[in-house]
Design an enzyme around this catalytic site. Structure first.
Site, mmCIF file in Angstrom:
data_model
loop_
_atom_site.group_PDB
_atom_site.id
_atom_site.type_symbol
_atom_site.label_atom_id
_atom_site.label_comp_id
_atom_site.label_asym_id
_atom_site.label_seq_id
_atom_site.Cartn_x
_atom_site.Cartn_y
_atom_site.Cartn_z
ATOM 1 C CG ASP A 179 10.498 41.505 37.939
ATOM 2 O OD1 ASP A 179 10.675 40.314 37.682
ATOM 3 O OD2 ASP A 179 10.036 42.339 37.123
ATOM 4 C CG HIS A 225 7.538 40.736 35.395
ATOM 5 N ND1 HIS A 225 8.690 41.225 34.868
ATOM 6 C CD2 HIS A 225 6.855 40.179 34.365
ATOM 7 C CE1 HIS A 225 8.719 40.988 33.560
ATOM 8 N NE2 HIS A 225 7.618 40.359 33.223
HETATM 9 C C1 XUL Z 1 9.392 38.754 27.435
HETATM 10 C C2 XUL Z 1 9.083 40.178 27.704
HETATM 11 C C3 XUL Z 1 8.541 40.474 29.057
HETATM 12 C C4 XUL Z 1 7.456 41.504 29.040
HETATM 13 C C5 XUL Z 1 6.794 41.696 30.384
HETATM 14 O O1 XUL Z 1 9.946 38.528 26.192
HETATM 15 O O2 XUL Z 1 9.295 41.028 26.879
HETATM 16 O O3 XUL Z 1 9.580 40.862 29.876
HETATM 17 O O4 XUL Z 1 7.945 42.746 28.616
HETATM 18 O O5 XUL Z 1 6.319 40.516 30.889
#
Ligand code: XUL
Ligand code: CO
Length: 435
Positions: A102, A99
Site C-alpha cells: 500500500d 500492507h
Molecule cells: C481482506 C482483509 C485484509 C486484511 C489485511 O478481506 O480484511 O485487508 O485486513 O490483510
C-alpha cells in the site's frame, strides 16, 4: 498544500449539528467509565482502502477522484503519505494500518521494493514524530502478485515460501522502525481451491513454520509486538484455512502459538462465515485471544466481502459490549477496514465515511456502557443460570458429582420445572438502549 481544504479539523459538535464535517456522537476527550472515548475506541485508518482504492469493480473502470495521483508510482507514494496524515490529523485518529504494497511500489525486484519501503517509511516516521500518530499494525501483502496464485506460506512452491519469509522479515523490521504495536497475518490465499491436489496438513504445517520463524525473528531484533491472525472463511480462495475464530484458535493451539498470537476479527468476515460479529468476539474472549478488530459491515443481501463503513448501531453496540467485557482492546484497536461505495467517489467522502463509522462506534460505546451500568446482560444471565448456584447445580460446577450420583439424583427428581426465556421481551428491552 492541502488535500482537504474545506475542513480545518473535524470537531465534536453534538447530536443536533448540521455540519457534515463534524462528529455528532464521537467526543474524543469525553470521559466514560474512567477513560476518554478515544482511549476506549483506539480508531485506526487503513491505508489500502483510503489511499489506494480506485473504486473500480468487475463491471466498472476506476472512478475515485484522488488528487495525489502523479507521474511516477514513487511520486504518488510520497504524496499519499502527506494526504494520509492530513486525513488522520483532521479526523483526530491516532493509529493507522498498512500492507507493504500500500505504501510503496514493488518496482522490478525485491531489492527495489525494499528500497522503496525504506524511503517511504522514513517519510512516514517523520510524520509520526511530528503528529504523535502511531502504527497499530502493518502486514505483508502476500496474495495480490501472480507469484502467490497458490498461497504464500502454504504455496506448493518453496521459492514462494522463501519470498514470503523475506517480506515478513521486512515487515517486522518496519514494525520495529515505526514502533508498531501489533503485526497482522491475514491468510490471503492460504487456503485451497481443490482437495484433489492439496495436502492440507503439509500446507498448514508450513504456515505454522512461517509464524514460528516470525516470532523468533521478532525476538532476535528485540521487538515486542503482538502477533494477530485475521480469520476469514472464503475469498479469495474457496476455503481459507483461518475460517473463523474457533478454527483459528484450534490452529494456534495445535502449533503452540498461544503465547504470541491473538485474533484480529473483522465484522464482514464474521458474517461471511455465517456468524455474527459478536459471536466471533465472544469466541475470542473465551480463549483470552481478542486482540484487535477490523471495523466494517457486509450487506446481508450479498454473499461477498463488501467492506462497508459500519453504520449499524445494533452491531457496534454488541461489539463494544464485548470490548468492554474484555477490559478494552489495547494494544489492539478499531481499524476501519472499510471502503467507500463506488458512488462515493469524491475526496471528501473519505472524511465523511470515517466520521460516519466513528460516530456509529461512539454510539455503540455509549449504549454498551449503559447496558453494563444497568447490568442488563449480567442480570439476564444470572437469572438464566441460577440453578447452578444452589442444590445439585452448585455441586455439578464444583466437580463433586459423577454419572452414578447424578443418575441417583435424576431418578428422584425427574419432574423438571420449565422456565421460559421470554426472548422477544429481552430483545425489545435491548432495543431501548439503542435510541
Ligand atoms: C481482506 C482483509 C485484509 C486484511 C489485511 O478481506 O480484511 O485487508 O485486513 O490483510
Ligand atoms: Co481486514
Amino acid at each position: 498544500m492541502s488535500y482537504f481544504p474545506k475542513v480545518e479539523k473535524v470537531n465534536y459538535e453534538g447530536p443536533t449539528s448540521k455540519n457534515m464535517f463534524a462528529f455528532r456522537h464521537y467526543n474524543p476527550e469525553e470521559i466514560i467509565m474512567g477513560k476518554t472515548m478515544k482511549e476506549h475506541l483506539r480508531f485506526a485508518v487503513a491505508y489500502w482502502h483510503t489511499m489506494t482504492q480506485d473504486g473500480s469493480d468487475p463491471f466498472g473502470l476506476p472512478i475515485n477522484q484522488r488528487d495525489w495521483e502523479s507521474e511516477t508510482p514513487m511520486e504518488t507514494a510520497r504524496k499519499r503519505v502527506d494526504a494520509f496524515f492530513e486525513i488522520l490529523t483532521k479526523l483526530g485518529v491516532e493509529y493507522f494500518c498498512f500492507h507493504d504494497v500500500d505504501i510503496a511500489p514493488e518496482g522490478d525486484s525485491l531489492e527495489e521494493f525494499f528500497k522503496n519501503i525504506d524511503e517511504i517509511t522514513d517519510l512516514i516516521k517523520e510524520k509520526m514524530d511530528q503528529t504523535g500518530i502511531k502504527l497499530l499494525w502493518n502486514t505483508a501483502n502476500m496474495f495480490s502478485h501472480p507469484r502467490f496464485v497458490n498461497g504464500a506460506a502454504s504455496s506448493n512452491n518453496a521459492e514462494v515460501f522463501a519470498y514470503s519469509a523475506a517480506q515478513v522479515k521486512k515487515g517486522l523490521d518496519v514494525s520495529k522502525k515505526l514502533g508498531g504495536e501489533n503485526y497482522v497475518f491475514w491468510g490471503g490465499r492460504e487456503g485451497y481451491e481443490s482437495l484433489l491436489n492439496t495436502d492440507m496438513k503439509f500446507e498448514q504445517d508450513n504456515i505454522a513454520r512461517l509464524f514460528k520463524m516470525s516470532v523468533a525473528y521478532a525476538e532476535t531484533i528485540g521487538h515486542k509486538v503482538q502477533f494477530l491472525i485475521e480469520p476469514k472463511p472464503k475469498e479469495p480462495t474457496k476455503h481459507q484455512y483461518d475460517f473463523d475464530a474457533a478454527t483459528t484458535m484450534a490452529f494456534i493451539q495445535k502449533y503452540g502459538l498461544e503465547n504470541n498470537f491473538k485474533l484480529n476479527l473483522e465484522a464482514n468476515h464474521a458474517t461471511l462465515a455465517g456468524h455474527t460479529f459478536e459471536h466471533e468476539l465472544t469466541v475470542a474472549r473465551c480463549y483470552d485471544a481478542l486482540g484487535s478488530i477490523d471495523a466494517n459491515q457486509g450487506d446481508m443481501l450479498l454473499g461477498w466481502d463488501t467492506d462497508e463503513f459500519p453504520t449499524n448501531i445494533y452491531d457496534t453496540t454488541l461489539a463494544m459490549y464485548e470490548i468492554l467485557e474484555n477490559g478494552g482492546i489495547a494494544p489492539g484497536g478499531i481499524n476501519f477496514d472499510s471502503k467507500v461505495r463506488r458512488s462515493s467517489f469524491a475526496m471528501d467522502d473519505l472524511l465523511l465515511a470515517h466520521i460516519a463509522g466513528m460516530d456509529t462506534f461512539a454510539r455503540g460505546l455509549k449504549a454498551a456502557v449503559k447496558l453494563k451500568e444497568d447490568r442488563f446482560f449480567d442480570g439476564l444471565k444470572e437469572e438464566r443460570y441460577r440453578s447452578y448456584t444452589e442444590g445439585i447445580g452448585e455441586k455439578i460446577v464444583a466437580d463433586e458429582e459423577n454419572l452414578e450420583s447424578l443418575t441417583a439424583y435424576a431418578l428422584k427428581h425427574d419432574d423438571i420445572a420449565m422456565t421460559s426465556s421470554h426472548l422477544e421481551y429481552v430483545k425489545s428491552r435491548f432495543n431501548d438502549y439503542l435510541v
